[in-house]
Write an enzyme that holds these catalytic residues in place. Structure first.
Site, PDB file in Angstrom:
ATOM      1  N   ARG A 171     -27.235 -21.761   6.581  1.00  0.00           N
ATOM      2  CA  ARG A 171     -27.221 -20.450   5.919  1.00  0.00           C
ATOM      3  C   ARG A 171     -27.743 -20.514   4.490  1.00  0.00           C
ATOM      4  O   ARG A 171     -27.273 -19.792   3.608  1.00  0.00           O
ATOM      5  CB  ARG A 171     -25.814 -19.839   5.916  1.00  0.00           C
ATOM      6  CG  ARG A 171     -25.313 -19.402   7.266  1.00  0.00           C
ATOM      7  CD  ARG A 171     -25.886 -18.035   7.641  1.00  0.00           C
ATOM      8  NE  ARG A 171     -25.374 -17.586   8.920  1.00  0.00           N
ATOM      9  CZ  ARG A 171     -24.356 -16.734   9.048  1.00  0.00           C
ATOM     10  NH1 ARG A 171     -23.751 -16.244   8.000  1.00  0.00           N
ATOM     11  NH2 ARG A 171     -23.959 -16.373  10.244  1.00  0.00           N
ATOM     12  N   ARG A 191     -26.736 -14.049   1.734  1.00  0.00           N
ATOM     13  CA  ARG A 191     -26.219 -13.082   0.747  1.00  0.00           C
ATOM     14  C   ARG A 191     -25.793 -13.683  -0.582  1.00  0.00           C
ATOM     15  O   ARG A 191     -25.589 -12.962  -1.545  1.00  0.00           O
ATOM     16  CB  ARG A 191     -25.055 -12.300   1.363  1.00  0.00           C
ATOM     17  CG  ARG A 191     -25.507 -11.277   2.371  1.00  0.00           C
ATOM     18  CD  ARG A 191     -24.352 -10.777   3.192  1.00  0.00           C
ATOM     19  NE  ARG A 191     -23.801 -11.872   3.989  1.00  0.00           N
ATOM     20  CZ  ARG A 191     -22.835 -11.757   4.871  1.00  0.00           C
ATOM     21  NH1 ARG A 191     -22.258 -10.592   5.057  1.00  0.00           N
ATOM     22  NH2 ARG A 191     -22.408 -12.793   5.547  1.00  0.00           N
ATOM     23  N   ASP A 245     -31.409 -15.065  14.012  1.00  0.00           N
ATOM     24  CA  ASP A 245     -29.987 -15.145  14.341  1.00  0.00           C
ATOM     25  C   ASP A 245     -29.834 -15.603  15.786  1.00  0.00           C
ATOM     26  O   ASP A 245     -30.717 -15.363  16.611  1.00  0.00           O
ATOM     27  CB  ASP A 245     -29.303 -13.786  14.159  1.00  0.00           C
ATOM     28  CG  ASP A 245     -27.790 -13.951  14.095  1.00  0.00           C
ATOM     29  OD1 ASP A 245     -27.265 -14.234  13.006  1.00  0.00           O
ATOM     30  OD2 ASP A 245     -27.134 -13.848  15.147  1.00  0.00           O
TER      31      ASP A 245
HETATM   32  O1  CP3 Z   1     -30.340 -19.687   6.614  1.00  0.00           O
HETATM   33  C1  CP3 Z   1     -30.054 -19.871   7.809  1.00  0.00           C
HETATM   34  O2  CP3 Z   1     -29.170 -20.681   8.173  1.00  0.00           O
HETATM   35  C2  CP3 Z   1     -30.895 -19.208   8.880  1.00  0.00           C
HETATM   36  C3  CP3 Z   1     -30.428 -17.981   9.426  1.00  0.00           C
HETATM   37  C4  CP3 Z   1     -29.183 -17.880  10.299  1.00  0.00           C
HETATM   38  C5  CP3 Z   1     -28.386 -16.717  10.303  1.00  0.00           C
HETATM   39  N1  CP3 Z   1     -27.454 -16.841  11.288  1.00  0.00           N
HETATM   40  C6  CP3 Z   1     -28.578 -15.575   9.407  1.00  0.00           C
HETATM   41  C7  CP3 Z   1     -27.514 -14.557   9.272  1.00  0.00           C
HETATM   42  C8  CP3 Z   1     -28.667 -18.743  11.266  1.00  0.00           C
HETATM   43  C9  CP3 Z   1     -29.112 -20.153  11.639  1.00  0.00           C
HETATM   44  C10 CP3 Z   1     -27.572 -18.072  11.890  1.00  0.00           C
HETATM   45  C11 CP3 Z   1     -26.779 -18.638  12.998  1.00  0.00           C
HETATM   46  C12 CP3 Z   1     -25.639 -17.901  13.525  1.00  0.00           C
HETATM   47  N2  CP3 Z   1     -25.491 -16.548  13.672  1.00  0.00           N
HETATM   48  C13 CP3 Z   1     -24.494 -18.522  14.073  1.00  0.00           C
HETATM   49  C14 CP3 Z   1     -24.269 -20.017  14.193  1.00  0.00           C
HETATM   50  C15 CP3 Z   1     -23.873 -20.658  12.926  1.00  0.00           C
HETATM   51  C16 CP3 Z   1     -22.511 -20.226  12.418  1.00  0.00           C
HETATM   52  O3  CP3 Z   1     -22.478 -19.623  11.324  1.00  0.00           O
HETATM   53  O4  CP3 Z   1     -21.519 -20.506  13.088  1.00  0.00           O
HETATM   54  C17 CP3 Z   1     -23.617 -17.502  14.502  1.00  0.00           C
HETATM   55  C18 CP3 Z   1     -22.267 -17.674  15.148  1.00  0.00           C
HETATM   56  C19 CP3 Z   1     -24.282 -16.253  14.255  1.00  0.00           C
HETATM   57  C20 CP3 Z   1     -23.788 -14.876  14.588  1.00  0.00           C
HETATM   58  C21 CP3 Z   1     -23.633 -14.040  13.392  1.00  0.00           C
HETATM   59  N3  CP3 Z   1     -24.676 -13.570  12.629  1.00  0.00           N
HETATM   60  C22 CP3 Z   1     -22.431 -13.566  12.838  1.00  0.00           C
HETATM   61  C23 CP3 Z   1     -21.046 -13.866  13.366  1.00  0.00           C
HETATM   62  C24 CP3 Z   1     -22.767 -12.806  11.721  1.00  0.00           C
HETATM   63  C25 CP3 Z   1     -21.821 -11.999  10.858  1.00  0.00           C
HETATM   64  C26 CP3 Z   1     -21.116 -12.843   9.878  1.00  0.00           C
HETATM   65  C27 CP3 Z   1     -21.782 -12.743   8.546  1.00  0.00           C
HETATM   66  O5  CP3 Z   1     -21.930 -13.794   7.892  1.00  0.00           O
HETATM   67  O6  CP3 Z   1     -22.097 -11.629   8.153  1.00  0.00           O
HETATM   68  C28 CP3 Z   1     -24.177 -12.844  11.583  1.00  0.00           C
HETATM   69  C29 CP3 Z   1     -24.980 -12.190  10.523  1.00  0.00           C
HETATM   70  C30 CP3 Z   1     -25.925 -13.043   9.745  1.00  0.00           C
HETATM   71  N4  CP3 Z   1     -26.735 -14.009  10.262  1.00  0.00           N
HETATM   72  C31 CP3 Z   1     -26.173 -12.941   8.345  1.00  0.00           C
HETATM   73  C32 CP3 Z   1     -27.170 -13.885   8.041  1.00  0.00           C
HETATM   74  C33 CP3 Z   1     -27.821 -14.136   6.714  1.00  0.00           C
HETATM   75  C34 CP3 Z   1     -25.501 -11.965   7.395  1.00  0.00           C
HETATM   76  C35 CP3 Z   1     -25.901 -10.550   7.683  1.00  0.00           C
HETATM   77  C36 CP3 Z   1     -26.595  -9.842   6.546  1.00  0.00           C
HETATM   78  O7  CP3 Z   1     -27.312 -10.429   5.720  1.00  0.00           O
HETATM   79  O8  CP3 Z   1     -26.444  -8.597   6.529  1.00  0.00           O
END
Ligand code: CP3
Length: 356
Positions: A35, A39, A85
């Site tokens: 990540r 944000r 994602d």
């Molecule tokens: O920089 C990176 O790592 C690359 C991008 C990336 C994102 N999600 C961007 C994201 C990667 C590799 C993921 C993987 C992901 N997504 C996982 C596996 C890793 C982990 O964290 O366990 C999972 C379970 C998800 C599903 C997911 N996506 C959830 C549960 C959420 C909401 C939680 C949150 O942090 O808001 C997301 C949203 C998400 N994915 C955001 C980002 C930057 C935040 C949303 C936003 O910017 O509005």
């Protein structure tokens, strides 16, 4: 139709992550952070505000490439991870994913065979192609020494969202469906596995030079279920990618696997093991010595958010414990939004100062 053109293989020389995944112990170790785009960075929040919904950002190659590059410009990480994602796969299969403001993802849950019939393996082309256009742009725009990581969610973790309709701390909906209607759950895992193979294959053909498989919810399963839903589908994905792209290494991240981690490494044959925060550093070292897997991790994201002497002391402990084995410095889970960007800069300086 629609598959991205094969990018002529650029030289992978100087990409430290690839050397570590080939078994080399490099010092100081290469570093990237799960990540790392997100944000906690003001420049991400700025782009995010113009993009519409979160998935609109994932499907916009120009903006997705831009936010992938932001942390590389700021910190010169050794690897960039494609901005996308894990829920792109169910979305592309036809199970629409929504991200409501301030909440996690929401999907209409699949709970039986009728729900499965809504999924269409033939429908993924448009969305997968857009993500792969981001990969193509990135390989062109990244400095040649930066490794480009493509990724997908592991079928088990993706299925927990598809069945539960949202995240949950115990994954009860998916675990229950697997017990109650094993045939339906097996079919669901098979569909996600097939889509994930195609998705990763396209990412490699577009220019990804390494892949990570995120199994964030691997930690709550009895051992037989762990083998059936975590190990077996990951082994199938890894074997098929290896057959198509023998030189592209794979990092598995079975978060919470604990003592199942060694079996996971042996049976999936991944080159890298992403280690969560709870794995003892000595276990990481022992795993690498026993299986020759490269280990990645596992600093506590809360410690990175906290900063100060506690962060520095623990980062030094990680470095000391893993010197001499193939090691990639990372967190044990993703950066949290409250993290001060200066703490990340401090951490990178500390790691790189090791080499002097
Ligand atoms: O920089 C990176 O790592 C690359 C991008 C990336 C994102 N999600 C961007 C994201 C990667 C590799 C993921 C993987 C992901 N997504 C996982 C596996 C890793 C982990 O964290 O366990 C999972 C379970 C998800 C599903 C997911 N996506 C959830 C549960 C959420 C909401 C939680 C949150 O942090 O808001 C997301 C949203 C998400 N994915 C955001 C980002 C930057 C935040 C949303 C936003 O910017 O509005």
């Amino acid at each position: 139709m629609g598959a991205p053109a094969q990018v002529s293989p650029s030289s992978t020389e100087g990409r430290k992550l690839l050397s570590v995944l080939a078994g080399e112990a490099i010092w100081p170790p290469p570093v990237w952070l799960m990540r790392q785009a997100g944000r906690y960075l003001p420049e991400y929040r700025e782009v995010r505000a113009t993009a519409g919904g979160f998935l609109d950002l994932c499907y916009n190659p120009a903006l997705a490439a831009e936010v992938t590059l932001q942390p590389i410009r700021r910190y010169a990480f050794d690897a960039a991870i494609l901005f996308s994602d894990i829920l792109v796969v169910p979305d592309a299969l036809g199970q629409a994913v929504r991200f409501a403001e301030g909440e996690g993802p929401r999907l209409d849950p699949i709970t039986d065979a009728a729900g499965l019939s809504r999924l269409d393996l033939g429908a993924t082309d448009e969305k997968f192609s857009r993500v792969c256009e981001t990969v193509q742009r990135l390989r062109q725009d990244l400095p040649s020494e930066v490794t480009l990581i493509g990724f997908c969610g592991a079928p088990w973790t993706v299925a927990t969202y598809m069945v539960g309709g949202q995240g949950s701390s115990d994954q009860a909906a998916a675990r229950t469906l697997a017990y109650r209607d094993r045939a339906t759950f097996t079919r669901l895992i098979d569909i996600v596995t097939e889509a994930s193979i195609d998705y990763l294959d396209r990412q490699v053909r577009a220019g990804a030079d390494c892949l990570q498989i995120f199994d964030s919810w691997a930690g709550n399963l009895p051992d037989g279920e762990f083998d059936a839903w975590v190990v077996a589908p990951t082994r199938r994905i890894a074997a098929e990618l290896k057959r198509r792209h023998p030189s592209v290494p794979i990092i598995g991240f079975p978060r919470g696997a604990g003592t199942n981690a060694e079996r996971y490494v042996q049976q999936t044959a991944v080159e890298g093991l992403g280690c969560d925060t709870a794995m003892p550093l000595q276990q990481m070292r022992a795993l690498s010595e026993a299986t020759s897997v490269a280990v990645q991790g596992n600093l506590d994201p809360l410690l990175l958010a906290t900063g100060g002497p506690a962060l520095e002391a623990r980062a030094r402990e990680n470095l000391e414990a893993l010197k001499g084995v193939p090691f990639i410095f990372n967190l044990g889970h993703g950066i949290i939004p409250q993290t001060p960007p200066d703490n990340v800069a401090r951490l990178i300086d500390l790691i790189r100062a090791e080499g002097n």
